[in-house]
Design a protein around this motif. Structure first.
Motif, mmCIF file in Angstrom:
data_model
loop_
_atom_site.group_PDB
_atom_site.id
_atom_site.type_symbol
_atom_site.label_atom_id
_atom_site.label_comp_id
_atom_site.label_asym_id
_atom_site.label_seq_id
_atom_site.Cartn_x
_atom_site.Cartn_y
_atom_site.Cartn_z
ATOM 1 N N GLU A 150 115.768 -93.730 56.027
ATOM 2 C CA GLU A 150 115.718 -92.369 55.458
ATOM 3 C C GLU A 150 116.837 -92.156 54.446
ATOM 4 O O GLU A 150 116.660 -91.507 53.423
ATOM 5 C CB GLU A 150 115.810 -91.321 56.570
ATOM 6 C CG GLU A 150 114.497 -91.203 57.306
ATOM 7 C CD GLU A 150 114.529 -90.112 58.357
ATOM 8 O OE1 GLU A 150 115.228 -89.106 58.169
ATOM 9 O OE2 GLU A 150 113.847 -90.292 59.379
ATOM 10 N N LYS A 192 108.215 -87.302 60.177
ATOM 11 C CA LYS A 192 109.030 -86.376 59.388
ATOM 12 C C LYS A 192 108.357 -85.976 58.067
ATOM 13 O O LYS A 192 108.532 -84.867 57.592
ATOM 14 C CB LYS A 192 110.381 -87.057 59.120
ATOM 15 C CG LYS A 192 111.316 -86.215 58.333
ATOM 16 C CD LYS A 192 112.749 -86.651 58.457
ATOM 17 C CE LYS A 192 113.609 -85.810 57.546
ATOM 18 N NZ LYS A 192 114.935 -86.371 57.375
ATOM 19 N N TYR A 193 107.633 -86.945 57.466
ATOM 20 C CA TYR A 193 107.074 -86.700 56.129
ATOM 21 C C TYR A 193 105.551 -86.783 56.168
ATOM 22 O O TYR A 193 104.995 -87.571 56.947
ATOM 23 C CB TYR A 193 107.562 -87.766 55.133
ATOM 24 C CG TYR A 193 109.050 -87.932 55.044
ATOM 25 C CD1 TYR A 193 109.822 -87.011 54.343
ATOM 26 C CD2 TYR A 193 109.687 -89.024 55.640
ATOM 27 C CE1 TYR A 193 111.196 -87.182 54.238
ATOM 28 C CE2 TYR A 193 111.057 -89.207 55.536
ATOM 29 C CZ TYR A 193 111.807 -88.281 54.832
ATOM 30 O OH TYR A 193 113.158 -88.447 54.725
#
Ligand code: SAM
Length: 327
Positions: free
Chosen positions: A173, A218-219
């Protein structure tokens, strides 16, 4: 009319990865072991006239993209002169470079003007200690080099990160943020069991499907196709400009669409990264063949291109190291 070069499995061969040296100023531990000695003799290296002649033959047969690689290609003296010669070949539509970027700062402008359009840059970590642990080199010259390359206008710049369990797998990340801030595209790569160093690295192998799943928490990853994207499967992160690619030679191999061949610095043509097939083009041109005969040899070599590598089915077959083959 533009020629098209096909192999016996109907794959279009249009991409030549051209190694201009097998020496490197970094010692990535998955690429080359400490005691590595399998270097070619410099006398056996193709000179620029020979390289240009071979590239012209490939281009006349339908290859439109050449990537300069190595070893570290910026160690080859006058590499910008070679780039200039190649970029002026008609119908060579794309000349790109793979580099670790440690030496690019002083030559970025010259290289850019010589016609290299795109850069792929190896960068496995942003942590200087981890960087030293992997490469036995200094991270700061790479980061400075990347800024110099960005400043002169190379676009796109793609960051290639080999993901290794327990080494950099928790850093993805952070590397993605760095790429996003700099408008670089991140491509994650699975470690391949190439040469002794690659074999030793299989203990740190991570299936990138695992990393993708964790990023997806998360994305929102939306699949996209990028021009000249090569073997990577790309995603766009929703509501951002960020793109990320996954190169998965083991967990999801892409041999059925393989469009590439590799020429070593001493003129050996490898038609598969993971197999031992080779065709000695240097010996052929040094025996005085005509251009027509050279092209016939190239077609003969392409006809022998193996169907696939066997990194997964047969990981203990240790083929050449990347630095020798040209990464
Ligand atoms: N020096 C240039 C560079 O750093 O990009 C070009 C040569 S380097 C051998 C090309 C690429 O091969 C790098 O991205 C490197 O990380 C990758 N590579 C080398 N050995 C590998 C392995 N065993 N598995 C996966 N990638 C490897």
């Amino acid at each position: 009319m533009k020629k098209i070069l096909h192999d016996r499995f109907g794959r279009k061969i249009e991409y030549l990865r051209l190694s201009v040296t097998d020496r490197c100023d970094m010692k990535c531990d998955y690429c080359r072991i400490d005691s590595f000695k399998d270097y070619s003799e410099k006398e056996s290296w193709l000179n620029f006239d020979e390289i240009e002649r071979i590239v012209r033959a490939f281009v006349e047969l339908g290859v439109g993209h050449v990537r300069l690689t190595g070893g570290e290609p910026l160690l080859r003296k006058n590499i910008d002169h070679l780039a200039q010669r190649l970029s002026s070949i008609d119908q060579l539509t794309d000349l790109s470079l793979s580099t670790n970027c440690s030496r690019i700062e002083s030559m970025a402008d010259r290289l850019y003007r010589s016609g290299v359009q795109r850069l792929n840059v190896s960068l496995d970590t942003l942590n200087p200690d981890t960087f030293y642990q992997i490469t036995k080199s200094d991270l700061s010259s790479v980061l400075t080099g990347l800024q110099a390359a960005k400043k002169v206008g190379f676009d796109p710049i793609r960051i290639n990160t080999v993901v290794m369990r327990g080494v950099n797998d928790t850093e993805i990340e952070q590397i993605l943020d760095y790429c996003s801030e700099n408008s670089f595209t991140l491509r994650l790569i699975e470690t391949m069991p190439m040469g002794q160093a690659g074999q030793d690295s299989t203990r740190r192998y991570i299936d990138l499907q695992e990393i993708k799943k964790s990023l997806q928490k998360k994305y929102n990853l939306i699949p996209i196709v990028l021009p000249g994207g090569g073997p990577a499967r790309y995603y766009h992160i929703a509501d951002s400009d960020i793109k990320i690619g996954f190169i998965t030679p083991l967990s999801q191999h892409f041999c059925d669409t393989c469009n590439r061949i590799r020429l070593t610095v001493d003129g050996i043509l490898h038609t598969c990264l993971g197999q031992e097939h080779e065709y000695p083009l240097r010996d052929i041109i040094r025996h005085g063949v005509s251009d027509k005969e050279l092209k016939q040899h190239i077609m003969q070599a392409i006809a022998l291109k193996p169907e696939k590598h066997e990194f997964k089915e047969n990981p203990t077959i240790s083929v050449r190291s990347m630095t020798r083959t040209g990464g």
